[in-house]
Each structure stands twice: as structure tokens, then as C-alpha cells.
Design a protein around this motif. Structure first.
Motif, short mmCIF file in Angstrom:
data_model
loop_
_atom_site.label_atom_id
_atom_site.label_comp_id
_atom_site.label_asym_id
_atom_site.label_seq_id
_atom_site.Cartn_x
_atom_site.Cartn_y
_atom_site.Cartn_z
N THR A 1 0.81 -1.22 0.00
CA THR A 1 0.00 0.00 0.00
C THR A 1 0.85 1.27 0.00
O THR A 1 0.50 2.24 -0.68
N ASP A 2 1.96 1.27 0.73
CA ASP A 2 2.80 2.47 0.78
C ASP A 2 3.41 2.78 -0.57
O ASP A 2 3.40 3.93 -1.03
N GLU A 3 3.95 1.75 -1.22
CA GLU A 3 4.57 1.97 -2.53
C GLU A 3 3.51 2.35 -3.56
O GLU A 3 3.74 3.21 -4.42
N PHE A 4 2.33 1.72 -3.47
CA PHE A 4 1.27 2.05 -4.42
C PHE A 4 0.82 3.50 -4.23
O PHE A 4 0.58 4.21 -5.21
N GLU A 5 0.72 3.94 -2.99
CA GLU A 5 0.34 5.33 -2.74
C GLU A 5 1.37 6.30 -3.30
O GLU A 5 1.02 7.35 -3.84
N SER A 6 2.65 5.93 -3.20
CA SER A 6 3.70 6.79 -3.76
C SER A 6 3.60 6.85 -5.28
O SER A 6 3.90 7.88 -5.90
N VAL B 1 0.68 6.59 -6.96
CA VAL B 1 -0.47 7.47 -7.20
C VAL B 1 -0.05 8.93 -7.07
O VAL B 1 -0.41 9.77 -7.92
N ASN B 2 0.73 9.24 -6.05
CA ASN B 2 1.20 10.61 -5.85
C ASN B 2 2.11 11.07 -6.98
O ASN B 2 2.05 12.23 -7.41
N ALA B 3 2.96 10.16 -7.45
CA ALA B 3 3.88 10.51 -8.54
C ALA B 3 3.11 10.82 -9.83
O ALA B 3 3.48 11.74 -10.58
N ILE B 4 2.06 10.06 -10.09
CA ILE B 4 1.22 10.33 -11.26
C ILE B 4 0.57 11.70 -11.14
O ILE B 4 0.58 12.51 -12.10
N ASP B 5 0.01 11.98 -9.97
CA ASP B 5 -0.61 13.29 -9.75
C ASP B 5 0.39 14.42 -9.97
O ASP B 5 0.07 15.45 -10.58
N ALA B 6 1.60 14.23 -9.44
CA ALA B 6 2.63 15.27 -9.56
C ALA B 6 3.04 15.50 -11.01
O ALA B 6 3.20 16.64 -11.46
N GLU B 7 3.19 14.42 -11.77
CA GLU B 7 3.56 14.55 -13.17
C GLU B 7 2.48 15.25 -13.98
O GLU B 7 2.77 16.11 -14.82
#
Length: 332
Positions: free
Chosen positions: A211-216, A218-224
Motif C-alpha cells: 500500500t505504501d509503494e502504491f500510494e507513492s 499514485v502521488n507521482a502520477i498526480d505530480a507529473e
């Protein structure tokens, strides 16, 4: 006295004759034998001949070694042979609807590749999360592309797999796992996700599912996706911006980092905490722009993406507080 040196040849598997290290080995032993056993090898000419032969031996051996030295492939602990910052290897895949997609044609878009297969239990666990937390949120965004790359399975199996997992994002075929082998060792496992930015560079890779890596991810996609809408500033520009009382300053590091030192006037909400959205909604004025920073500028991009999703205008400090301190800007 005359030196007699007979080059040695051996047969290769293909049957052709070629010189190899054994030839140089024989060459060497012939020279040494003649030097030891011929007492009349005392003239300058013979000594010069010995020196020339030995020099040729050394050069030839080095050249031969260069020709046969195998290429060493970089591999990380999970089997990836590509790394963050690398250009994503190009490929063409055929989707389950028959459409062909070339990765290179998607330049200018944020692309996520999910390497998967119907026999992979972890893939089946992860895919509903990809569907709900990534695809459902961004499927209507023309700047985002998500493709599942199914490892070496027939079309019928892949279609059944999509139906069984309840996913609606496109799946592409990968016969013999040739696409997979561009990104990881062919024999290594799945599930894997690779995130590619608008310039075709790899910005994130994941392996398996937690879950932690998956959340990161998701966040990376949002940031890009948010990058074109974030005003990025150097320390001098940022310093001038925050002199206005119309601009809010947000430090998105941990509370401990904030306590060590922070930019005067900034509020602190840790972007990695689950209550980030709620807490920022409570303390920020949605009508005013936000100047956001972190340690080096990465976490603040994630925070900026979340704030932009709420319609806020955001400025990000490139290089974070590290750059701020390097330029001797004030902290408290």
C-alpha cells in the motif's frame, strides 16, 4: 640462430578458423623456450627480435581480450534493467481490441505501464486498485495513458483476464515477453509498474504490491500531471513572492524537520500523512495562492498536485529549503 614460431589455430563451433588466446599462449612459450635454450641469442638483433615479439604478444592479447570481453548489464535487486532517469525503451503492442500502440507516439503524455499476467496472484490483487485509484481518476485526462502489458498469453486469455479482474483500462499483448525484457530480466517476476514522463523518461518503478509503494505511485502520477500547472521558482523568485501578504506559505515536511528550521511565516502540514487534504483545507484560504516547499522540492510537487486538484494556484520552491539555505535566505 633462427626463431621458429608457429601460430596455433582452433576450430570454432561454426567450423571457421580463427586466432584466439591459445595462439598467443603458444607464441609466448615459443619465445621463452628459444630465449632459454639458445645460448647464442646474445646479439643485439636477436634481443631486439625477442622484444618485438613479446610486445606484439602483449598488444595482441589485449586486443583479443577487448574483443571477447562480455557486456555487463546493470540489474537492480528486483530484476529491473532500466532505471529512473533512463529513456523508456520503445515498443509496439497490440491491444485486445486490435489497435496497435507505439510508446514513442505517446511523447508529451504521462504514461503508466503495468506488466501483468493472468497467472499472477499479486497482479490480480493490485489491478482493482489501479482501476479505482488511478484509471477511474484520470481516464478522461488526455494527458494520461495507462496500458497493461500482458506477459506472453493469447488474446482469448487476456480478454478473460480483464473481465475476471473487472478492469476497463487497455491491455496489450506481449508475445514471448519481448516488451517485458526491455525493462527487466526476462526470467524475473511481475507485477511491475513503470511511470514515464512527458519527455519519455522513466520517473518511477514499482515491484509487487504494497500500500505504501502504491500510494507513492499514485502521488507521482498526480505530480507529473500537475507539472504544467505549477509555477516553479528559484530561491530568489520565491523570496520575492512570499513578501506579499496575499500569498500563503506551506511547509510540507515532517513536524521534526519543520522544528529544526523553516521559512518564516510558513505553516506546516506533512504531505505524507493521510489527513493532508483535510488539514490544508482547514488552514488554507482556497482563494489565495500557496507557496509550497519541502526539503529538496520533490514532496512539495506531490503537495502542489493535491492543492491544484482543489483549484488552488500553487508556486513550488525548486530545490526546497536546501537551496534556500545555500543561498543564505532567512530561516527561523
Amino acid at each position: 640462430m633462427r626463431l621458429t614460431i608457429k601460430p596455433m589455430f582452433i576450430k570454432t563451433k561454426e567450423g571457421s578458423e580463427e586466432n584466439n588466446d591459445r595462439r598467443f599462449e603458444m607464441f609466448y612459450h615459443n619465445i621463452i623456450y628459444n630465449a632459454k635454450h639458445h645460448s647464442n641469442m646474445k646479439s643485439n638483433m636477436n634481443r631486439r627480435l625477442l622484444y618485438i615479439c613479446f610486445s606484439l604478444l602483449t598488444v595482441g592479447s589485449a586486443a583479443n581480450a577487448q574483443e571477447t570481453l562480455p557486456t555487463i548489464q546493470k540489474v537492480d535487486s528486483t530484476g529491473y534493467i532500466v532505471f529512473d532517469g533512463d529513456s523508456a525503451p520503445d515498443f509496439v503492442t497490440t491491444l485486445t481490441d486490435g489497435k496497435k500502440v507505439r510508446l514513442g507516439d505517446l511523447r508529451g503524455k504521462v504514461v503508466m505501464l503495468q506488466f501483468t499476467a493472468s497467472w499472477c496472484g499479486v497482479c490480480r490483487k493490485e489491478m482493482p486498485h489501479i482501476e479505482k485509484e488511478i484509471w477511474a481518476r484520470h481516464r478522461s485526462n488526455p494527458d494520461f495513458v495507462l496500458i497493461g502489458i500482458d506477459r506472453d498469453e493469447p488474446l482469448k486469455t487476456v480478454r478473460q483476464f480483464a473481465k475476471a479482474t473487472g478492469i476497463s483500462y487497455p491491455l496489450g499483448l506481449d508475445p514471448q515477453a519481448d516488451i517485458f525484457a526491455l525493462y527487466a530480466l526476462r526470467e524475473s517476476g511481475i507485477t511491475r509498474n513503470v511511470l514515464i514522463d512527458r519527455e519519455g523518461k522513466i520517473v518511477k518503478r514499482t515491484r509487487l504490491f504494497n500500500t505504501d509503494e502504491f500510494e507513492s505511485l499514485v502521488n507521482a502520477i498526480d505530480a507529473e500531471l500537475a507539472k504544467p500547472y505549477i509555477k516553479r521558482m528559484n530561491a530568489e523568485e520565491f523570496s520575492k513572492l512570499i513578501t506579499s501578504d496575499k500569498v500563503q506559505i506551506l511547509d510540507v515536511r515532517t513536524a521534526d524537520e519543520y522544528a529544526e528550521s523553516h521559512i518564516p511565516g510558513s505553516k506546516n502540514v506533512d504531505v505524507l500523512q493521510s489527513d493532508f487534504e483535510q488539514r490544508t483545507a482547514d488552514i488554507l484560504d482556497a482563494a489565495k495562492p500557496v507557496a509550497v516547499y519541502c526539503r529538496s522540492g520533490k514532496r512539495s510537487m506531490v503537495a502542489a498536485a493535491k492543492l491544484i486538484a482543489r483549484g488552488m494556484k500553487v508556486y513550488n520552491l525548486d530545490g526546497g529549503i536546501l537551496q534556500w539555505l545555500q543561498e543564505n535566505k532567512p530561516v527561523e
